[in-house]
Design a protein around this motif. Sequence first.
Motif, PDB file in Angstrom:
ATOM      1  N   GLY A 226      12.694   1.551  26.609  1.00 31.54           N
ATOM      2  CA  GLY A 226      11.615   1.723  27.103  1.00 31.54           C
ATOM      3  C   GLY A 226      10.213   1.807  26.495  1.00 31.54           C
ATOM      4  O   GLY A 226      10.260   2.592  25.504  1.00 31.54           O
ATOM      5  N   LYS A 227       9.256   0.972  26.774  1.00 32.75           N
ATOM      6  CA  LYS A 227       8.054   1.102  26.061  1.00 32.75           C
ATOM      7  C   LYS A 227       7.350   2.512  26.000  1.00 32.75           C
ATOM      8  O   LYS A 227       6.733   2.697  25.078  1.00 32.75           O
ATOM      9  N   SER A 228       7.384   3.155  27.162  1.00 32.21           N
ATOM     10  CA  SER A 228       6.841   4.209  26.983  1.00 32.21           C
ATOM     11  C   SER A 228       7.794   5.355  26.488  1.00 32.21           C
ATOM     12  O   SER A 228       7.184   6.425  25.826  1.00 32.21           O
ATOM     13  N   HIS A 229       8.803   5.299  25.687  1.00 33.42           N
ATOM     14  CA  HIS A 229       9.677   6.182  24.940  1.00 33.42           C
ATOM     15  C   HIS A 229       9.582   5.932  23.500  1.00 33.42           C
ATOM     16  O   HIS A 229      10.247   6.300  22.702  1.00 33.42           O
ATOM     17  N   VAL A 230       8.963   4.826  22.981  1.00 34.30           N
ATOM     18  CA  VAL A 230       8.974   4.602  21.668  1.00 34.30           C
ATOM     19  C   VAL A 230       7.443   4.235  21.117  1.00 34.30           C
ATOM     20  O   VAL A 230       6.824   3.387  21.757  1.00 34.30           O
ATOM     21  N   LYS A 231       7.393   4.672  19.641  1.00 33.81           N
ATOM     22  CA  LYS A 231       6.125   4.270  19.016  1.00 33.81           C
ATOM     23  C   LYS A 231       6.536   3.829  17.741  1.00 33.81           C
ATOM     24  O   LYS A 231       7.358   4.499  16.819  1.00 33.81           O
ATOM     25  N   PHE A 232       5.788   2.936  17.236  1.00 29.75           N
ATOM     26  CA  PHE A 232       6.200   2.159  15.825  1.00 29.75           C
ATOM     27  C   PHE A 232       4.852   2.344  15.158  1.00 29.75           C
ATOM     28  O   PHE A 232       3.839   2.126  15.480  1.00 29.75           O
ATOM     29  N   ASP A 233       5.162   2.785  13.866  1.00 22.13           N
ATOM     30  CA  ASP A 233       4.131   2.862  12.809  1.00 22.13           C
ATOM     31  C   ASP A 233       4.603   1.792  11.597  1.00 22.13           C
ATOM     32  O   ASP A 233       5.400   1.978  10.626  1.00 22.13           O
ATOM     33  N   THR A 234       4.061   0.570  11.849  1.00 26.75           N
ATOM     34  CA  THR A 234       4.357  -0.406  11.095  1.00 26.75           C
ATOM     35  C   THR A 234       3.649  -0.517   9.740  1.00 26.75           C
ATOM     36  O   THR A 234       2.275  -0.751   9.851  1.00 26.75           O
ATOM     37  N   GLN A 235       4.074  -0.475   8.452  1.00 26.80           N
ATOM     38  CA  GLN A 235       3.398  -0.666   7.419  1.00 26.80           C
ATOM     39  C   GLN A 235       4.119  -1.383   6.255  1.00 26.80           C
ATOM     40  O   GLN A 235       5.338  -1.454   6.527  1.00 26.80           O
ATOM     41  N   ASN A 236       3.284  -2.343   5.608  1.00 26.58           N
ATOM     42  CA  ASN A 236       3.963  -3.432   4.746  1.00 26.58           C
ATOM     43  C   ASN A 236       3.531  -2.994   3.405  1.00 26.58           C
ATOM     44  O   ASN A 236       2.384  -3.055   3.053  1.00 26.58           O
ATOM     45  N   ALA A 237       4.595  -2.974   2.564  1.00 27.26           N
ATOM     46  CA  ALA A 237       4.457  -2.481   1.147  1.00 27.26           C
ATOM     47  C   ALA A 237       4.126  -3.682   0.246  1.00 27.26           C
ATOM     48  O   ALA A 237       3.946  -3.741  -0.926  1.00 27.26           O
ATOM     49  N   GLN A 238       4.226  -5.122   0.968  1.00 27.01           N
ATOM     50  CA  GLN A 238       4.093  -6.269   0.117  1.00 27.01           C
ATOM     51  C   GLN A 238       4.994  -6.692  -0.985  1.00 27.01           C
ATOM     52  O   GLN A 238       4.526  -7.106  -2.059  1.00 27.01           O
ATOM     53  N   GLY A 239       6.209  -5.666  -0.998  1.00 32.86           N
ATOM     54  CA  GLY A 239       7.166  -5.933  -2.068  1.00 32.86           C
ATOM     55  C   GLY A 239       6.905  -5.003  -3.486  1.00 32.86           C
ATOM     56  O   GLY A 239       7.443  -5.139  -4.082  1.00 32.86           O
ATOM     57  N   ASP A 240       5.795  -4.308  -3.280  1.00 32.08           N
ATOM     58  CA  ASP A 240       5.331  -3.363  -4.146  1.00 32.08           C
ATOM     59  C   ASP A 240       6.192  -2.043  -4.131  1.00 32.08           C
ATOM     60  O   ASP A 240       5.873  -1.244  -3.145  1.00 32.08           O
ATOM     61  N   SER A 241       6.805  -1.695  -5.348  1.00 32.13           N
ATOM     62  CA  SER A 241       7.688  -0.701  -5.299  1.00 32.13           C
ATOM     63  C   SER A 241       6.736   0.859  -5.231  1.00 32.13           C
ATOM     64  O   SER A 241       7.090   1.905  -4.352  1.00 32.13           O
ATOM     65  N   SER A 242       5.705   1.029  -5.665  1.00 30.90           N
ATOM     66  CA  SER A 242       4.744   2.238  -5.578  1.00 30.90           C
ATOM     67  C   SER A 242       4.216   2.190  -4.099  1.00 30.90           C
ATOM     68  O   SER A 242       4.007   3.301  -3.953  1.00 30.90           O
ATOM     69  N   THR A 243       3.767   1.232  -3.617  1.00 25.39           N
ATOM     70  CA  THR A 243       3.324   1.338  -2.253  1.00 25.39           C
ATOM     71  C   THR A 243       4.399   1.635  -1.253  1.00 25.39           C
ATOM     72  O   THR A 243       4.256   2.401  -0.318  1.00 25.39           O
ATOM     73  N   ALA A 244       5.680   1.294  -1.525  1.00 24.27           N
ATOM     74  CA  ALA A 244       6.933   1.466  -0.564  1.00 24.27           C
ATOM     75  C   ALA A 244       7.030   2.892  -0.974  1.00 24.27           C
ATOM     76  O   ALA A 244       7.263   3.737   0.072  1.00 24.27           O
ATOM     77  N   THR A 245       6.905   3.635  -1.970  1.00 22.28           N
ATOM     78  CA  THR A 245       6.983   5.053  -2.155  1.00 22.28           C
ATOM     79  C   THR A 245       6.070   5.735  -1.556  1.00 22.28           C
ATOM     80  O   THR A 245       6.381   6.749  -0.819  1.00 22.28           O
ATOM     81  N   THR A 246       4.731   5.387  -1.656  1.00 21.17           N
ATOM     82  CA  THR A 246       3.829   6.122  -0.859  1.00 21.17           C
ATOM     83  C   THR A 246       4.144   6.106   0.700  1.00 21.17           C
ATOM     84  O   THR A 246       3.953   7.185   1.308  1.00 21.17           O
ATOM     85  N   ILE A 247       4.370   4.832   1.036  1.00 17.55           N
ATOM     86  CA  ILE A 247       4.573   4.709   2.738  1.00 17.55           C
ATOM     87  C   ILE A 247       5.565   5.575   3.151  1.00 17.55           C
ATOM     88  O   ILE A 247       5.727   6.436   4.226  1.00 17.55           O
ATOM     89  N   CYS A 248       6.798   5.599   2.274  1.00 17.17           N
ATOM     90  CA  CYS A 248       8.177   6.393   2.713  1.00 17.17           C
ATOM     91  C   CYS A 248       7.792   7.941   2.689  1.00 17.17           C
ATOM     92  O   CYS A 248       8.480   8.729   3.393  1.00 17.17           O
ATOM     93  N   ASN A 249       7.076   8.566   1.492  1.00 19.22           N
ATOM     94  CA  ASN A 249       6.614   9.587   1.519  1.00 19.22           C
ATOM     95  C   ASN A 249       5.850  10.209   2.587  1.00 19.22           C
ATOM     96  O   ASN A 249       5.876  11.337   2.936  1.00 19.22           O
ATOM     97  N   ASN A 250       4.981   9.259   3.168  1.00 15.79           N
ATOM     98  CA  ASN A 250       4.169   9.584   4.100  1.00 15.79           C
ATOM     99  C   ASN A 250       5.136   9.767   5.419  1.00 15.79           C
ATOM    100  O   ASN A 250       4.854  10.531   6.287  1.00 15.79           O
ATOM    101  N   PHE A 251       6.102   8.890   5.657  1.00 20.60           N
ATOM    102  CA  PHE A 251       6.846   8.896   6.675  1.00 20.60           C
ATOM    103  C   PHE A 251       7.650  10.095   6.802  1.00 20.60           C
ATOM    104  O   PHE A 251       7.842  10.757   7.862  1.00 20.60           O
TER     105      PHE A 251
END
Length: 149
Positions: free
Chosen positions: A17-42
């Motif tokens: 149900g829409k009221s029970h879920v929240k998405f934080d969508t981030q795109n690393a654009q294939g860059d490993s260091s950006t993916a690391t930063t995003i995942c560490n934040n998550f």
Amino acid sequence: MDAATKGFKEEVTKELGKSHVKFDTQNAQGDSSTATTICNNFASENEDLILGNATASLQAASAATKSIPILETAVTNYQVALNLKKFNGTVGSNISGTSYLTPLDKQEKMIKDFVPKAKKLSILYCSAEPNSKYQADEMKWPSTPRRTA
């Protein structure tokens, strides 16, 4: 990859149900260091689930947390991506997901059917991406020395 994320969001929203879920969508654009930063934040935000697309996000999420569930898609081979010594089809930790490895033998046959007189096959791959190298190494071309670029 965008379609996989979209489909995931649609199904989770439909089930919870829409009221029970929240998405934080981030795109690393294939860059490993950006993916690391995003995942560490998550991980520091203690998210309930991390959905990743492709090898770089899998590796970053795996390094960021051993407790938050990680669901991954668009990974060719989990053993190769995570450098696992033993692998029986499951990672055995907080990681699960799907593989999108297509049958390499059928790809090879298709190439031979399209160009039956070909004597050499060149394969372009990214050496920084372990699953890219894995697929290139798995391809075989009879009577041609194996060399990947």
